[in-house]
Design a protein around this motif. Structure first.
Motif, PDB file in Angstrom:
ATOM      1  N   MET A  92      10.501  16.525 -47.557  1.00 34.37           N
ATOM      2  CA  MET A  92       9.480  16.311 -48.566  1.00 34.37           C
ATOM      3  C   MET A  92       8.087  16.563 -47.980  1.00 34.37           C
ATOM      4  SD  MET A  92       9.261  15.346 -51.811  1.00 34.37           S
ATOM      5  CE  MET A  92      10.562  14.178 -52.226  1.00 34.37           C
ATOM      6  N   GLU A  93       7.901  16.152 -46.727  1.00 33.03           N
ATOM      7  CA  GLU A  93       6.601  16.364 -46.070  1.00 33.03           C
ATOM      8  C   GLU A  93       6.305  17.848 -45.913  1.00 33.03           C
ATOM      9  OE1 GLU A  93       8.013  12.282 -44.864  1.00 33.03           O
ATOM     10  OE2 GLU A  93       8.926  14.258 -45.103  1.00 33.03           O
ATOM     11  N   GLN A  94       7.304  18.633 -45.556  1.00 33.30           N
ATOM     12  CA  GLN A  94       7.098  20.078 -45.449  1.00 33.30           C
ATOM     13  C   GLN A  94       6.787  20.697 -46.801  1.00 33.30           C
ATOM     14  OE1 GLN A  94      10.895  20.869 -43.554  1.00 33.30           O
ATOM     15  NE2 GLN A  94       9.905  21.371 -41.600  1.00 33.30           N
ATOM     16  N   PHE A 154      -7.335   3.250 -63.140  1.00 36.00           N
ATOM     17  CA  PHE A 154      -5.885   3.160 -63.307  1.00 36.00           C
ATOM     18  C   PHE A 154      -5.207   3.056 -61.956  1.00 36.00           C
ATOM     19  CE2 PHE A 154      -6.033   7.851 -63.067  1.00 36.00           C
ATOM     20  CZ  PHE A 154      -4.947   8.127 -62.272  1.00 36.00           C
ATOM     21  N   THR A 155      -3.993   2.626 -62.001  1.00 38.50           N
ATOM     22  CA  THR A 155      -3.194   2.485 -60.791  1.00 38.50           C
ATOM     23  C   THR A 155      -1.874   3.222 -60.963  1.00 38.50           C
ATOM     24  OG1 THR A 155      -2.550   0.334 -61.705  1.00 38.50           O
ATOM     25  CG2 THR A 155      -4.103   0.333 -59.875  1.00 38.50           C
ATOM     26  N   ILE A 156      -1.335   3.676 -59.825  1.00 44.61           N
ATOM     27  CA  ILE A 156       0.028   4.208 -59.764  1.00 44.61           C
ATOM     28  C   ILE A 156       0.753   3.330 -58.761  1.00 44.61           C
ATOM     29  CG2 ILE A 156       1.482   6.187 -59.213  1.00 44.61           C
ATOM     30  CD1 ILE A 156      -0.824   8.005 -59.951  1.00 44.61           C
ATOM     31  N   ARG A 157       1.758   2.606 -59.224  1.00 41.94           N
ATOM     32  CA  ARG A 157       2.382   1.584 -58.387  1.00 41.94           C
ATOM     33  C   ARG A 157       3.893   1.768 -58.300  1.00 41.94           C
ATOM     34  NH1 ARG A 157       1.631  -3.924 -59.852  1.00 41.94           N
ATOM     35  NH2 ARG A 157       2.168  -3.276 -61.970  1.00 41.94           N
ATOM     36  N   HIS A 158       4.433   1.243 -57.215  1.00 39.13           N
ATOM     37  CA  HIS A 158       5.883   1.130 -56.987  1.00 39.13           C
ATOM     38  C   HIS A 158       6.554   2.470 -56.664  1.00 39.13           C
ATOM     39  CE1 HIS A 158       5.193  -2.299 -60.020  1.00 39.13           C
ATOM     40  NE2 HIS A 158       5.094  -2.792 -58.781  1.00 39.13           N
ATOM     41  N   GLY A 159       5.783   3.520 -56.412  1.00 35.31           N
ATOM     42  CA  GLY A 159       6.373   4.806 -56.043  1.00 35.31           C
ATOM     43  C   GLY A 159       6.370   5.015 -54.541  1.00 35.31           C
ATOM     44  N   THR A 160       6.976   6.117 -54.115  1.00 37.94           N
ATOM     45  CA  THR A 160       6.942   6.525 -52.711  1.00 37.94           C
ATOM     46  C   THR A 160       5.902   7.624 -52.553  1.00 37.94           C
ATOM     47  OG1 THR A 160       9.290   6.010 -52.415  1.00 37.94           O
ATOM     48  CG2 THR A 160       8.273   7.473 -50.786  1.00 37.94           C
ATOM     49  N   VAL A 161       4.823   7.311 -51.852  1.00 35.91           N
ATOM     50  CA  VAL A 161       3.723   8.257 -51.658  1.00 35.91           C
ATOM     51  C   VAL A 161       4.036   9.140 -50.460  1.00 35.91           C
ATOM     52  CG1 VAL A 161       1.277   8.479 -51.090  1.00 35.91           C
ATOM     53  CG2 VAL A 161       2.030   6.717 -52.702  1.00 35.91           C
ATOM     54  N   VAL A 162       3.949  10.451 -50.660  1.00 33.12           N
ATOM     55  CA  VAL A 162       4.278  11.397 -49.595  1.00 33.12           C
ATOM     56  C   VAL A 162       3.097  12.322 -49.346  1.00 33.12           C
ATOM     57  CG1 VAL A 162       5.888  13.148 -48.770  1.00 33.12           C
ATOM     58  CG2 VAL A 162       6.694  11.358 -50.331  1.00 33.12           C
ATOM     59  N   ASN A 163       2.664  12.376 -48.094  1.00 33.82           N
ATOM     60  CA  ASN A 163       1.715  13.371 -47.614  1.00 33.82           C
ATOM     61  C   ASN A 163       2.408  14.264 -46.592  1.00 33.82           C
ATOM     62  OD1 ASN A 163      -0.892  12.992 -48.918  1.00 33.82           O
ATOM     63  ND2 ASN A 163      -0.990  10.990 -47.878  1.00 33.82           N
ATOM     64  N   ALA A 164       1.699  15.261 -46.115  1.00 34.54           N
ATOM     65  CA  ALA A 164       2.299  16.171 -45.147  1.00 34.54           C
ATOM     66  C   ALA A 164       2.662  15.479 -43.842  1.00 34.54           C
ATOM     67  CB  ALA A 164       1.343  17.332 -44.871  1.00 34.54           C
ATOM     68  N   ASP A 165       2.018  14.347 -43.556  1.00 34.99           N
ATOM     69  CA  ASP A 165       2.281  13.670 -42.284  1.00 34.99           C
ATOM     70  C   ASP A 165       3.150  12.434 -42.428  1.00 34.99           C
ATOM     71  OD1 ASP A 165       0.478  12.084 -43.602  1.00 34.99           O
ATOM     72  OD2 ASP A 165      -0.956  11.931 -41.948  1.00 34.99           O
ATOM     73  N   GLY A 166       3.734  12.202 -43.607  1.00 38.20           N
ATOM     74  CA  GLY A 166       4.642  11.075 -43.728  1.00 38.20           C
ATOM     75  C   GLY A 166       4.665  10.458 -45.111  1.00 38.20           C
ATOM     76  N   ALA A 167       5.547   9.485 -45.281  1.00 35.68           N
ATOM     77  CA  ALA A 167       5.734   8.816 -46.571  1.00 35.68           C
ATOM     78  C   ALA A 167       5.557   7.318 -46.396  1.00 35.68           C
ATOM     79  CB  ALA A 167       7.121   9.119 -47.134  1.00 35.68           C
ATOM     80  N   ALA A 168       5.142   6.653 -47.488  1.00 31.64           N
ATOM     81  CA  ALA A 168       4.953   5.206 -47.444  1.00 31.64           C
ATOM     82  C   ALA A 168       5.108   4.620 -48.840  1.00 31.64           C
ATOM     83  CB  ALA A 168       3.574   4.861 -46.879  1.00 31.64           C
ATOM     84  N   ARG A 209      10.219   7.129 -58.253  1.00 29.06           N
ATOM     85  CA  ARG A 209       9.588   8.453 -58.285  1.00 29.06           C
ATOM     86  C   ARG A 209       8.864   8.727 -56.960  1.00 29.06           C
ATOM     87  NH1 ARG A 209      12.445   8.149 -62.205  1.00 29.06           N
ATOM     88  NH2 ARG A 209      11.893   8.680 -64.368  1.00 29.06           N
ATOM     89  N   PHE A 210       8.619  10.011 -56.698  1.00 25.32           N
ATOM     90  CA  PHE A 210       7.798  10.409 -55.569  1.00 25.32           C
ATOM     91  C   PHE A 210       6.394  10.726 -56.074  1.00 25.32           C
ATOM     92  CE2 PHE A 210      12.060  11.359 -54.011  1.00 25.32           C
ATOM     93  CZ  PHE A 210      12.011  10.766 -52.750  1.00 25.32           C
ATOM     94  N   VAL A 211       5.402  10.250 -55.347  1.00 27.30           N
ATOM     95  CA  VAL A 211       3.995  10.449 -55.707  1.00 27.30           C
ATOM     96  C   VAL A 211       3.398  11.396 -54.674  1.00 27.30           C
ATOM     97  CG1 VAL A 211       1.788   9.326 -56.154  1.00 27.30           C
ATOM     98  CG2 VAL A 211       3.937   8.135 -56.702  1.00 27.30           C
ATOM     99  N   LEU A 212       3.077  12.596 -55.114  1.00 24.99           N
ATOM    100  CA  LEU A 212       2.661  13.662 -54.202  1.00 24.99           C
ATOM    101  C   LEU A 212       1.252  14.140 -54.527  1.00 24.99           C
ATOM    102  CD1 LEU A 212       5.870  15.932 -54.350  1.00 24.99           C
ATOM    103  CD2 LEU A 212       5.495  13.853 -53.011  1.00 24.99           C
ATOM    104  N   LYS A 215      -9.041  17.953 -51.497  1.00 33.10           N
ATOM    105  CA  LYS A 215      -7.787  18.328 -52.152  1.00 33.10           C
ATOM    106  C   LYS A 215      -6.665  18.375 -51.116  1.00 33.10           C
ATOM    107  CE  LYS A 215     -10.011  19.307 -56.061  1.00 33.10           C
ATOM    108  NZ  LYS A 215      -9.892  18.460 -57.275  1.00 33.10           N
ATOM    109  N   GLY A 216      -5.421  18.366 -51.615  1.00 35.21           N
ATOM    110  CA  GLY A 216      -4.279  18.591 -50.740  1.00 35.21           C
ATOM    111  C   GLY A 216      -3.759  17.378 -50.007  1.00 35.21           C
ATOM    112  N   VAL A 217      -4.299  16.189 -50.284  1.00 32.36           N
ATOM    113  CA  VAL A 217      -3.853  14.983 -49.598  1.00 32.36           C
ATOM    114  C   VAL A 217      -4.129  13.780 -50.487  1.00 32.36           C
ATOM    115  CG1 VAL A 217      -6.075  14.644 -48.418  1.00 32.36           C
ATOM    116  CG2 VAL A 217      -3.974  13.696 -47.409  1.00 32.36           C
ATOM    117  N   LEU A 218      -3.303  12.762 -50.380  1.00 30.86           N
ATOM    118  CA  LEU A 218      -3.546  11.487 -51.035  1.00 30.86           C
ATOM    119  C   LEU A 218      -4.131  10.551 -49.987  1.00 30.86           C
ATOM    120  CD1 LEU A 218      -0.285  11.128 -53.168  1.00 30.86           C
ATOM    121  CD2 LEU A 218      -2.503  12.063 -53.850  1.00 30.86           C
TER     122      LEU A 218
END
Length: 490
Positions: A365-367, A5-19, A49-52, A386-389
């Protein structure tokens, strides 16, 4: 390349930034992260949506017998279901050793309970109350080598507390075996002395719980625990920090390069001692140890989370019902010394922080991702699984609607406690889809997996850097910060 499956068109956020990237999942693992991925066999449109990363709650009590002999209201099914609906994909609760218990029996019993019921992934900490020769020399080292690489000790509670000599023994084993010690830091005799005098004077209502658990008890025990850790040369996690005094002590140690870490919990950010001062026994719903403090303490905790003095935010979910099985063993005659300590918060943990932190600008959001997922995984030997995309990480994902409003109530939560201390609070921001190891666990406000489908996580161990000088504890320099990197032996 075909994705499950795919998750598309969202904003992916990790602790070090968003994309703005899409996520492709295959065999339970993130296989690709880049813009414009082709549609998978199942496609989730996360537009707007935000993808975390799925939340990691590393401090919660599940199907655990308390020191007072009370069983939690939540078993591994209800707790993990509740956690998942709150945006979590991993929990690390406690297998509790009570005096007279052998650790292998505790671990075997806890493992069986979890394997039968959990719907998301889980690891274990241990609670040590019987640090005898067998435990320290044989059973605990074996448990650490088997992937239970952290354990908790208490400086208070008659049935659980260790004295300083015992704590040093435990810290020494942790240093030798490469484990992390978690400490409930409150001065037992301060609390006992105050509680005895309050009860003698007829002050038994729930509100006196906060009086007996004076901030001084937490401040003194925090300082003492850190001193013991320095003597033993062992990293330390001070759990459920609630006071500015404890924060300052932790920050001072960190400034010297000492590997001391801290966490706080929703009850300290969103409740105060005034909540405990309710008519009748209602205040018992807000009693936990340490207790909620005041607005000044809340401000200090928010700042400590933002600056990293406190490394993470956990629920300390302690699910005791508001009846004779939990909070009120003697009904309306229950004194503050007799009630079960602890409040529920597993499902509300992340929405509360998202609403009051991210949506108000109090944290980025990163924090939010860092303190709710990434640091938990790093600290307890699960990162980067765990804990990161990231490509190669487990597909543990929460799709958040940042504008959805939800009013918290016991009736809409999924635990078995029967009340929430956050009843009637409206939060903005909610996880609408939750994915664990590539399985859609929660979607359309419904559960889509079965009991027992969660996986046990054998955790890696920390590799701290010891000081070269004998007896001086931890190196007072930057090299001490090497603690936090892990050897994953899974």
């Amino acid at each position: 390349m075909t994705f499950d499956f795919t998750i598309r068109h969202g904003t992916v956020v990790n602790a070090d930034g968003a994309a703005s990237v899409d996520i492709g999942v295959r065999d339970g693992v993130i296989a690709a992260m880049e813009p414009g991925l082709p549609v998978g066999l199942r496609d989730i449109d996360a537009r707007g949506r935000f993808v975390l990363p799925g939340g990691v709650d590393s401090h919660c009590h599940v199907e655990q017998l308390s020191g007072m002999g009370l069983m939690c209201a939540d078993d591994f099914y209800s707790a993990t279901v509740s956690a998942a609906f709150g945006g979590n994909t991993t929990i690390i609760p406690f297998g509790a050793q009570h005096r007279g218990n052998a650790l292998p029996e505790v671990i075997a019993d806890y493992s069986r309970r979890a394997a039968e019921k959990a719907v998301i992934d889980y690891g274990f900490h241990l609670i040590l109350a019987n640090p005898d020769e067998q435990t320290l020399r044989v059973d605990l080292p074996q448990a650490i080598r088997d992937g239970i690489t952290s354990f908790k000790v208490f400086m208070t509670y008659d049935a659980l507390k260790l004295d300083d000599f015992q704590m040093l023994d435990v810290l020494d084993v942790a240093r030798t075996e490469g484990a992390l010690v978690m400490v409930h830091a409150e001065n037992h005799d301060m609390i006992r002395w105050l509680a005895q005098r309050l009860v003698e004077r007829g002050h038994k209502a729930p509100k006196y719980h906060a009086v007996a658990h004076t901030p001084l008890a937490e401040a003194e025990a925090t300082y003492r625990a850190i001193a013991l850790s320095q003597l033993a040369g062992t990293p330390l996690m001070i759990v459920h920090v609630s006071t500015p005094e404890a924060i300052r002590t932790i920050a001072a140690a960190q400034a010297l390069g000492v590997p001391i870490y801290g966490e706080t919990c929703p009850q300290y950010l969103f409740l105060t001692a005034e909540d405990i001062d309710q008519p009748g026994m209602e205040g018992a719903k807000f009693c936990c140890s340490p207790p909620p403090r005041d607005g000044v303490a809340q401000d200090a905790l928010w700042e400590a989370l933002k600056t990293g003095v406190l490394r993470m935010y956990s629920s300390d979910h302690a699910p005791y019902r508001f009846d004779e099985t939990g909070k009120l063993p003697h009904g309306n005659k229950t004194s503050f010394k007799q009630m079960a300590n602890g409040v529920p918060g597993l499902e509300a943990r992340l929405p509360l922080l998202f609403s009051a932190g991210v949506n108000t600008g109090r944290m980025t959001m990163e924090q939010f991702v860092d303190v709710s997922a990434t640091q938990h995984a790093r600290t307890y030997g699960l990162y980067p699984r765990k804990g990161v995309l990231a490509v190669g990480s487990d597909a543990d994902i929460a799709v958040w609607n940042a504008t959805r409003e939800v009013t918290l109530s016991a009736s809409m939560l999924h635990d078995r406690v029967g009340y929430t201390p956050y009843e009637g609070r409206t939060v903005t921001g909610w996880p609408e889809i939750v994915v664990s190891r590539g399985r859609v666990v929660v979607e359309d406000n419904a559960l889509h997996v079965e009991a027992g489908s969660g996986a046990y996580l054998r955790r890696g161990t920390p590799e701290p850097v010891l000081a070269a000088s004998s007896g001086s504890g931890w190196m007072m320099g930057a090299s001490a910060h090497a603690f936090g990197t892990y050897r994953d032996e899974a």
